[in-house]
Every structure is written in C-alpha cells, then in structure tokens.
Enzyme design. Structure first.
Site, PDB file in Angstrom:
ATOM      1  N   ASP A  12       0.883  -1.167   0.000  1.00  0.00           N
ATOM      2  CA  ASP A  12       0.000   0.000   0.000  1.00  0.00           C
ATOM      3  C   ASP A  12       0.922   1.218   0.000  1.00  0.00           C
ATOM      4  O   ASP A  12       1.494   1.569   1.033  1.00  0.00           O
ATOM      5  CB  ASP A  12      -0.876  -0.038   1.256  1.00  0.00           C
ATOM      6  CG  ASP A  12      -1.615   1.274   1.505  1.00  0.00           C
ATOM      7  OD1 ASP A  12      -1.579   2.150   0.628  1.00  0.00           O
ATOM      8  OD2 ASP A  12      -2.224   1.408   2.581  1.00  0.00           O
ATOM      9  N   ASP A 169     -13.677   5.264   1.011  1.00  0.00           N
ATOM     10  CA  ASP A 169     -12.308   5.275   1.543  1.00  0.00           C
ATOM     11  C   ASP A 169     -11.876   6.709   1.845  1.00  0.00           C
ATOM     12  O   ASP A 169     -11.511   7.462   0.945  1.00  0.00           O
ATOM     13  CB  ASP A 169     -11.386   4.617   0.485  1.00  0.00           C
ATOM     14  CG  ASP A 169      -9.932   4.562   0.921  1.00  0.00           C
ATOM     15  OD1 ASP A 169      -9.603   5.086   2.002  1.00  0.00           O
ATOM     16  OD2 ASP A 169      -9.112   3.993   0.174  1.00  0.00           O
TER      17      ASP A 169
END
Ligand code: AMP
Length: 582
Positions: A12, A169
């Site tokens: 990520d 998100d």
C-alpha cells in the site's frame, strides 16, 4: 529464474503511510512498518535528514530544480533521473527490505496500490520506481479496489449470485469512492470510481486549528496564526482531540506556554467538530451520489457499504452515509488502516500462484478512471476510451487529415472529461508522417489506444489506405497532481453545457466539411461522370459543380466558427448538389 517459491508482496503505497502484506502460513500477514518512509518526499536535497539518509542508499541523490531531490540511476546503460515525489522508489525499496527481513528470504515481485486518480504517467513512474527498487510489478491496482478484494475474500462465502458493494475510503489526505460487484465465483468487477483528491482528515484538523486560533484571539487577545511552532503544537493536539471525540462527546485541549508564555486550555465538543467540518462531510456524500449516477445505479441496489480509511471512524460521517443509504448498516469488519495492503497481498498471492483455493479463485476486473482520446480539429476531443471502462482494453478509431495533400499529422493524446481539448490534460503527442498526398477524406488514419491491466496506456497510429506508415508512442512522463485531476473533473461538470454547445457546433461544421469532401470525390469519379453524362450533364455543368463544391469547402475552412444558421444555408446548397448527383 523461477520466482514461484519466492513470495510476492502487496504494498500500500500511501500518501501518509505505507504498509506491506504477504501470504504466509495460510493467511495474510501485515508486516509492521518501523519508520517514516516519506523522508525524502517534500524535502530539499540539502536538508540535513536527506544528506544523512543518502549515505544509506544505493542510489545517488542529486539536487534538481528548486533544490528538489532527484534520484540518479543507470538502467540498461542509460542515465535516468527521477523526482522523489513522482516515483517513491525509496519507499518501495524500504517496503521490500521490511518484507525480506520479516520473511528471511528475497522478494522480487509485488502488487502495488495507487490512488484511483493516478494518471497514466504517474502509474508509469510508479512502475519505474519499483524497477529501481528491484521489484517486478505483477499488477498495479487502485486503493479502493484493493480494499474491496480484502472485503470480498472475507465475504465470498455469503455471496449468493452477485452483490453490489460501495467502498467509501476516507484517509488523511484523500477520498476515494468506488462501486463494485462481487460474485460467488470470486470475480470482482469495478464499475465506477470517483472522489476528491484534496479531502481527508488533515482538512478536518485544519478547521479545528482555525477554530482554536480564533478562540485564542478572543480569550487572550493574541494572534498565533503566524507562529509556525505554536500552530504545529496546536495541530498535534487537534488531531488527538479529533480521535478522542470519535468515541467521546467532548474533550479538552491543554497546551503549556503555547504563545507568549500563555497556557492554553479549551474544551471541544463533537457537535462543534461536526459544525466546523460539515461542508466537507457533505462533499463526501455528494461524491457518493455522483459515483452512483455514473454507474446508473440507485442507492437501493447497493447491498453493502464498506468503510476504509482512518477518517471513516468519525461518527457523523457514518451517520450521514447511513442516512444516505436509508439506514443500511455499514460494514466496518475490515481494518481500515490495513485493508488496502491486505487486498494487495491477496492479489499478489493469487498472481504468484500461492494461497488457498479462495485466493486462487479470485479474478479482478478494474476500470480506467478518466476518459482518453485524441485531439481533433477545432479543439474537439474524440474519446476512444470513456471513463470507467474495464481494463485491459483496446479501442480503435479512424481519422482523416484536416487538409488536402497533408502528408503528416500530429496525434495529440488527451486525458479528461471535458469535450474541449484545452480543458483536458495533454498526455502525449507524436507525428505520423509520409502520408500519401491526396484529397482530404481519401486518406485514413487508424489510431489505436491500448490500456494494460496496470492502467498504462500505449497509443499507436497507422495510415490505412496504403498501410505504409505506423507510429507507436507510449505517453510521456508529464504527471498531473491529484488536485489537478480533480479540478479537471470539477471543471468538466461546471462547463458541461458550454462544452456541449461548442461540441455540437463543431461537429456540425466537421460533418458538413466531410459531406462536401465526399461530394468532391464523387464528382471526380469517372463512372459517376459517365452516368451523369447519359442524363444530359455537360462539361460546363461539371465545371460549375466542381467550382461550387470547392467554394463551399473553402468557405468552411475560412469560417471555422460560424453559427448554426449559416451552416444550415451551406448544407442546403450542398444537399442540392447531392440530389443532382444521386
Ligand atoms: P489513513 O490515511 O487511512 O491512515 O487515515 C489517516 C487519517 O485518519 C488521519 O487524518 C487520522 O487523523 C484519521 N483518523 C484515524 N483515527 C481516527 C479516529 N478515531 N477518528 C477520526 N479520525 C481518525
């Protein structure tokens, strides 16, 4: 060299925080990240920290424009320089190192997540960065898509047929929203993506800081807004207080000697926090509505709303989202801080052939977040691949040069949602030369856009009449920031009506020009002439028609911005000729 036994990792590559995940002992392990990896990004090359860190790196760091640090490497005997913000190669090298220490083995492949609104060049830069870090990119995926994979793996057993999921998100600096479908076979299909590149927890902190600057002024008649140190200390306390009021209804902020020897103490309620940030919360909800509209789905058709990102812990965000979805329960099962790396780790296992049956069954269909097209005459963007198209994808379109006897054309590749090219981002341009010298309309150029599974675009153009020329160009490295991309989308919405009117007029003009060119080609055709001669056409008649058509073409060329009435008059004239020739 076989890499099947060496685990591939999921990374990520976040804006505020990066995280790495790997499949081990039949499950995904999230490996702790022990250091702030953004040491170079946003710093000057002469900065003490950068100078110290440089000693530990295997690549050379040099000062670029404005003392911005650049990384200099040699790849395939070619000297290359990369700007730190663009490529994040040291972040990836660090992640690779963390994983290797944890696993006690070499790591060579990775799935890397990028923000949904990363443009083509930013993706290419990320891929280059991974290469510099010694990592082969198995796949690049969007952050919300990775979160959806994490969710889908958990949920698959419960899916009966197909389910629609919305991933919300909201992190520290950015906001992404995606609509996806998940089926019981393990296929995850992204349908639409949207969001705001400049919206997140840091904006909420800023609003709190501003509130307290005013409070300080009111209470102590002193202005701390120019004192960076005081503001920094206040910001840290605000962020902490923000987290506290996600579970409590109020909290206090106490800072000794904040400014001019004055101690600062104040209470802050959840209600006040919501009041100062409501404008941002509403923006988030609007982006959700837009994303649903893009995919032509009603809110009722969403089976599950999945929350990702630290800022989704804010109760008001949850409340508004729940309200928007008529009371539907929000899914908070997946750890919002780790979901993105977790999903990337699963895909890494899937693509490298490790993992259990469920992991292996997974199939992903992602999309391209911005439209891609070619710049045409009169500032019109001809879209080849619309926004939200599934990738990989290949699309072709045929174009004609704009003038007679034109032997070369410049292909302009644009990305964005405006119908006027000038409102979009010019990704690349290249020349196709050696075209046969002929009348306009007789030469055809086939332009092909191809986006791979990583979202990287390749463009090629070929002259098809003779098939003799071709040109291939991969888009350049001219990156857009997320802010610029979002601004482009916002502008596209704002200027939609104006753009549509422009498009309609320009299209009518182009259609009429093409019509005239076709008539010219027709009247020059020997067989057509012979046929017309039999119906009584004289040489003089042909000359008159030739002249009328040439004049119409000349007039259209010389008047690119005429109004509809004038175009209509010219169209009637040309239609009369077309009737004569039919
Ligand atoms: P992420 O980028 O997903 O790690 O999210 C980081 C952001 O989430 C930061 O702005 C944090 O301040 C914010 N955050 C983390 N925990 C909470 C919480 N409990 N309440 C409100 N915001 C939070």
């Amino acid at each position: 060299m076989s890499t099947s036994r060496v685990p591939a990792i999921g990374i990520d590559l976040g804006t505020t925080y990066s995280c790495v995940a790997v499949w081990q002992h039949n499950r995904i392990e999230i490996i702790a990240n022990d250091q702030d990896v953004k040491r170079l990004i946003g710093r000057k090359a002469s900065d003490k920290i950068v100078q110290e860190d440089m000693k530990l790196w295997s690549f050379k760091v040099i000062a670029g424009t404005d003392d911005k640090p650049k990384i200099a490497v040699t790849y395939k005997n070619e000297a290359k320089e990369f700007v730190a913000e663009e490529i994040s190669s040291m972040v990836l090298a660090k992640m690779k190192g963390i994983a290797e220490t944890f696993l006690g083995t070499r790591v060579e492949q990775a799935v890397i997540t990028v923000p949904a609104y990363f443009n083509d060049s930013q993706r290419q830069s990320t891929k280059d960065a991974a290469m510099v870090a010694g990592l082969e990119v198995l796949r690049m995926i969007h952050e919300p898509t990775a979160a959806a994979i994490a969710y889908a793996l958990d949920k698959r057993a419960d899916v009966d047929g197909k389910m629609n999921v919305l991933v919300f998100d909201l992190g520290g600096g950015t906001f992404d929203v995606s609509v996806l479908t998940i089926d019981d076979e393990g296929v995850i299909e992204v349908k639409a993506t949207g969001g705001d590149t400049h919206l997140g927890g840091e904006d909420f902190d800023n609003r709190m800081v501003n509130y307290f600057v005013n409070e300080f002024k009111r209470k102590h008649n002193a202005d701390i807004s120019k004192n960076q140190k005081a503001l920094g200390r206040l910001r840290v306390q605000c962020e902490r207080a923000k987290r506290t009021i996600s579970t409590a209804f109020q909290t206090t902020i106490d800072i000794d000697c904040l400014f001019d020897g004055i101690d600062f103490s104040a209470t802050f309620t959840r209600a006040k926090f919501e009041e100062v940030n409501m404008v941002f919360f509403k923006k988030c909800m609007d982006a959700v509505k837009t994303c649903l509209a893009d995919v032509k789905m009603s809110k009722d058709s969403i089976d599950e709303v999945v929350l990702v990102g630290g800022s989704t812990r804010i109760p008001k965000i949850q409340e508004l989202l729940q309200e928007l979805f008529d009371g539907k329960l929000l899914c908070q099962q997946i750890n919002p801080d780790e979901a993105v790396a977790y999903g990337a780790g699963i895909l890494a296992a899937n693509l490298s052939g490790v993992g259990d049956e469920t992991v292996q069954a997974l199939a992903l269909i992602d999309i391209t977040p911005l439209s891609l097209g070619v710049g045409c005459e009169k500032d019109v963007m001809a879209v080849l691949i619309p926004k939200n198209s599934p990738i990989p994808i290949k699309k072709e379109k045929t174009f004609c040069p704009a003038y007679d006897n034109q032997t070369s054309v410049t292909i302009l590749v644009y990305q964005g949602e405006r119908s006027k090219c000038t409102g979009n981002h010019l990704l690349s341009q290249f020349r196709l030369s050696g075209l046969p010298s002929a009348l306009r309309g007789e030469v055809k150029i086939n332009v092909c856009f191809e986006i791979d599974a990583n979202g990287i675009l390749q463009v090629s153009a070929k002259e098809t009449t003779k098939g003799s020329n071709s040109a291939i160009k991969i888009t350049n490295n001219d990156s857009l920031t997320r802010e610029e991309i979002m601004k482009m989308i916002e502008d596209a919405e704002r200027y939609k009506l104006e753009d549509e009117a422009h498009m309609e007029k320009e299209r009518a003009h182009t259609d009429l020009t093409n019509h005239a060119c076709k008539l010219r080609t027709k009247i020059k055709d020997y067989k057509v002439r012979m046929k017309l001669r039999k119906t009584g056409f004289s040489v003089k008649d042909f000359e008159a028609i030739d002249q009328q058509i040439e004049e119409a073409i000349k007039w259209l060329d010389e008047h690119p911005h005429v109004n509809f009435d004038e175009l209509e008059d010219k169209e009637l004239e040309l239609n009369a000729i077309a009737d004569l020739l039919s």
